[in-house]
Scaffold this motif. Structure first.
Motif, PDB file in Angstrom:
ATOM      1  N   ALA A 245      43.606 122.400  32.164  1.00  0.00           N
ATOM      2  CA  ALA A 245      43.115 121.152  32.746  1.00  0.00           C
ATOM      3  C   ALA A 245      41.641 121.265  33.118  1.00  0.00           C
ATOM      4  O   ALA A 245      40.861 120.322  32.928  1.00  0.00           O
ATOM      5  CB  ALA A 245      43.944 120.798  33.980  1.00  0.00           C
ATOM      6  N   GLY A 246      41.243 122.429  33.657  1.00  0.00           N
ATOM      7  CA  GLY A 246      39.862 122.627  34.063  1.00  0.00           C
ATOM      8  C   GLY A 246      38.899 122.559  32.903  1.00  0.00           C
ATOM      9  O   GLY A 246      37.781 122.033  33.033  1.00  0.00           O
ATOM     10  N   LEU A 247      39.288 123.074  31.749  1.00  0.00           N
ATOM     11  CA  LEU A 247      38.423 123.015  30.569  1.00  0.00           C
ATOM     12  C   LEU A 247      38.173 121.567  30.145  1.00  0.00           C
ATOM     13  O   LEU A 247      37.069 121.205  29.725  1.00  0.00           O
ATOM     14  CB  LEU A 247      39.056 123.799  29.420  1.00  0.00           C
ATOM     15  CG  LEU A 247      39.094 125.326  29.579  1.00  0.00           C
ATOM     16  CD1 LEU A 247      39.849 125.962  28.416  1.00  0.00           C
ATOM     17  CD2 LEU A 247      37.683 125.914  29.690  1.00  0.00           C
ATOM     18  N   LYS A 248      39.188 120.731  30.255  1.00  0.00           N
ATOM     19  CA  LYS A 248      39.030 119.312  29.918  1.00  0.00           C
ATOM     20  C   LYS A 248      38.100 118.624  30.916  1.00  0.00           C
ATOM     21  O   LYS A 248      37.181 117.893  30.525  1.00  0.00           O
ATOM     22  CB  LYS A 248      40.394 118.621  29.921  1.00  0.00           C
ATOM     23  CG  LYS A 248      41.355 119.102  28.843  1.00  0.00           C
ATOM     24  CD  LYS A 248      42.694 118.397  28.975  1.00  0.00           C
ATOM     25  CE  LYS A 248      43.700 118.924  27.953  1.00  0.00           C
ATOM     26  NZ  LYS A 248      45.032 118.290  28.117  1.00  0.00           N
ATOM     27  N   LEU A 249      38.321 118.851  32.198  1.00  0.00           N
ATOM     28  CA  LEU A 249      37.521 118.192  33.220  1.00  0.00           C
ATOM     29  C   LEU A 249      36.076 118.674  33.206  1.00  0.00           C
ATOM     30  O   LEU A 249      35.154 117.918  33.526  1.00  0.00           O
ATOM     31  CB  LEU A 249      38.155 118.421  34.596  1.00  0.00           C
ATOM     32  CG  LEU A 249      39.496 117.732  34.822  1.00  0.00           C
ATOM     33  CD1 LEU A 249      40.145 118.217  36.126  1.00  0.00           C
ATOM     34  CD2 LEU A 249      39.326 116.220  34.857  1.00  0.00           C
ATOM     35  N   ALA A 250      35.868 119.939  32.846  1.00  0.00           N
ATOM     36  CA  ALA A 250      34.513 120.495  32.843  1.00  0.00           C
ATOM     37  C   ALA A 250      33.609 119.793  31.833  1.00  0.00           C
ATOM     38  O   ALA A 250      32.379 119.780  31.992  1.00  0.00           O
ATOM     39  CB  ALA A 250      34.569 121.992  32.541  1.00  0.00           C
ATOM     40  N   ARG A 271      38.446 129.258  37.180  1.00  0.00           N
ATOM     41  CA  ARG A 271      38.092 130.099  36.040  1.00  0.00           C
ATOM     42  C   ARG A 271      37.520 129.262  34.897  1.00  0.00           C
ATOM     43  O   ARG A 271      36.525 129.632  34.264  1.00  0.00           O
ATOM     44  CB  ARG A 271      39.321 130.873  35.559  1.00  0.00           C
ATOM     45  CG  ARG A 271      39.062 131.766  34.353  1.00  0.00           C
ATOM     46  CD  ARG A 271      38.109 132.886  34.681  1.00  0.00           C
ATOM     47  NE  ARG A 271      37.680 133.587  33.482  1.00  0.00           N
ATOM     48  CZ  ARG A 271      36.852 134.627  33.477  1.00  0.00           C
ATOM     49  NH1 ARG A 271      36.375 135.087  34.635  1.00  0.00           N
ATOM     50  NH2 ARG A 271      36.504 135.211  32.359  1.00  0.00           N
ATOM     51  N   ALA A 272      38.140 128.122  34.640  1.00  0.00           N
ATOM     52  CA  ALA A 272      37.685 127.257  33.556  1.00  0.00           C
ATOM     53  C   ALA A 272      36.279 126.718  33.835  1.00  0.00           C
ATOM     54  O   ALA A 272      35.439 126.648  32.925  1.00  0.00           O
ATOM     55  CB  ALA A 272      38.662 126.103  33.361  1.00  0.00           C
ATOM     56  N   SER A 276      32.775 127.380  31.741  1.00  0.00           N
ATOM     57  CA  SER A 276      32.051 126.231  31.209  1.00  0.00           C
ATOM     58  C   SER A 276      30.655 126.082  31.809  1.00  0.00           C
ATOM     59  O   SER A 276      29.947 125.113  31.498  1.00  0.00           O
ATOM     60  CB  SER A 276      32.862 124.952  31.460  1.00  0.00           C
ATOM     61  OG  SER A 276      34.151 125.038  30.878  1.00  0.00           O
ATOM     62  N   GLY A 277      30.277 126.996  32.705  1.00  0.00           N
ATOM     63  CA  GLY A 277      28.955 126.936  33.309  1.00  0.00           C
ATOM     64  C   GLY A 277      28.804 125.891  34.387  1.00  0.00           C
ATOM     65  O   GLY A 277      27.674 125.517  34.728  1.00  0.00           O
ATOM     66  N   ARG A 278      29.920 125.431  34.961  1.00  0.00           N
ATOM     67  CA  ARG A 278      29.867 124.451  36.054  1.00  0.00           C
ATOM     68  C   ARG A 278      30.060 125.192  37.374  1.00  0.00           C
ATOM     69  O   ARG A 278      31.096 125.830  37.599  1.00  0.00           O
ATOM     70  CB  ARG A 278      30.963 123.389  35.891  1.00  0.00           C
ATOM     71  CG  ARG A 278      30.973 122.641  34.573  1.00  0.00           C
ATOM     72  CD  ARG A 278      29.779 121.711  34.410  1.00  0.00           C
ATOM     73  NE  ARG A 278      29.711 120.688  35.430  1.00  0.00           N
ATOM     74  CZ  ARG A 278      30.311 119.499  35.381  1.00  0.00           C
ATOM     75  NH1 ARG A 278      31.066 119.196  34.330  1.00  0.00           N
ATOM     76  NH2 ARG A 278      30.145 118.603  36.328  1.00  0.00           N
TER      77      ARG A 278
END
Length: 356
Positions: A245-250, A271-272, A276-278
């Motif tokens: 989910a975090g990769l999508k939101l990032a 972690r995601a 992703s550099g956020r």
């Protein structure tokens, strides 16, 4: 050479399972409470019924044991907990609270693991728990637990640990719960108060209805503040679901605040975002739920809702103990009020930081 025959051995030489009080009840066509009254010499049993039960006892070779005595006296000092999970933080902490309270009251605790939500499998596990004597506590945070709670015979003392009910249950519902709907509302309001235009939500699976109490609390807070209501991202129970989910939101630069349905999901989201550099909380604030032991030691430490699951377990046993000892009336009640714990993972959004 002629040897004696052991009645506890079958013709293949294997030990036969001793007859249980429920075997006697089935053979005699009566309830197991009636069998317990017969073996305890209770005068309220009709003579014809008593004769039928005694005949079944003789035929099956039933032996009066501690379980039968406990059923007859109504004072079994044992409880069985039915649960589909023993490792997740909430489940494990509830079990800890039950065990602590039971030990203080000199009660033994057994655990029956619900390995499947299949109706037949759940019913079999409920029967095994009932045969053990005493009362039951069912952790009904998932489909298997909910089905088990509904499968417990009406005559067996039981307390359910449940999600926040959609509406107050009737007075005959032996339930305890924490108000996680209000807790999710408070966590969402915290993020909005920092200046975030809205809060995205990574949801745990709903166990008992289409929308979980935590999702409802999050949505109500957004509506109350007039904030945009993004679609919740469906996660799982563990970090892998949060990571996905975090990769999508990032990827969405408009996302500045994320509330997660539990701390394991938040761990995956953190972690995601890192991958992703956020930055957290510089670009995105993240809040969790449950206050798992590791949450205070993450980098950054996690803002989360502290749920007193151990206290919830103690409350569940206290309610059941009162019923078993006939010293309390069954009543549904919320217990263990959640509390927001603000740590390092939440802050004002970038625009607010730039103007301050």
């Amino acid at each position: 050479m002629v040897t004696g025959h052991n009645s506890d051995m079958n013709v293949t030489g294997h030990t036969r399972r001793p007859a249980s009080i429920r075997d006697v009840a089935t053979a005699a066509g009566v309830s197991y409470q009636t069998v317990s009254r017969v073996i305890n010499g209770h005068p309220s049993v009709r003579p014809s019924t008593r004769e039928r039960v005694l005949a079944a006892i003789d035929e099956l070779g039933f032996r009066r044991n501690a379980t039968a005595l406990a059923l007859a006296s109504g004072r079994s000092r044992a409880v069985t907990v039915l649960t589909a999970n023993t490792t997740h933080h909430g489940y494990a902490s509830i079990l800890q609270g039950i065990e602590e309270a039971a030990r203080a009251a000199s009660y033994a605790v057994g655990i029956g693991v619900l390995e499947s939500a299949d109706e037949a499998a759940v019913a079999a596990q409920v029967r095994r728990a009932a045969d053990a004597g005493g009362g039951l506590i069912v952790i009904a945070y998932d489909p298997a637990g909910l089905r088990a709670l509904g499968a417990v015979p009406a005559e067996l003392p039981v307390v359910g640990v449940v999600e926040t009910p959609a509406r107050p249950p009737g007075g005959d519902r032996p339930w305890v719960w924490t108000d996680d709907r209000e807790a999710a509302h408070e966590a969402t309001r915290h993020l909005l108060s920092l200046g975030h235009e809205t809060v995205h939500y990574v949801a745990i699976p709903s166990s008992t209805r289409r929308t979980s109490a935590r999702t409802t609390g999050w949505r109500q807070a957004l509506k109350g503040a007039g904030a945009p209501e993004p679609l919740p991202v469906q996660g799982s129970w563990g970090p892998a679901g949060g990571h996905s989910a975090g990769l999508k939101l990032a990827k969405d630069p408009a996302v500045t605040a994320i509330l997660c349905g539990n701390d394991d999901l938040a761990l995956g989201v953190l972690r995601a975002l890192h991958e992703s550099g956020r930055s957290v909380p510089g670009e995105i604030s993240v809040a969790g739920f449950d206050d798992a032991p590791s949450s205070a030691y993450l980098t950054p430490s996690l803002t989360t809702v502290r749920m007193d699951f151990t206290g919830l377990g103690r409350a569940a046993f206290a309610l059941l103990h009162g019923v078993l000892e006939e010293s309390a009336h069954i009543a549904p009640r919320p217990v263990a009020v959640p509390r927001l714990v603000v740590r390092e993972s939440t802050a004002p959004p970038p625009a607010r930081s730039a103007c301050s």
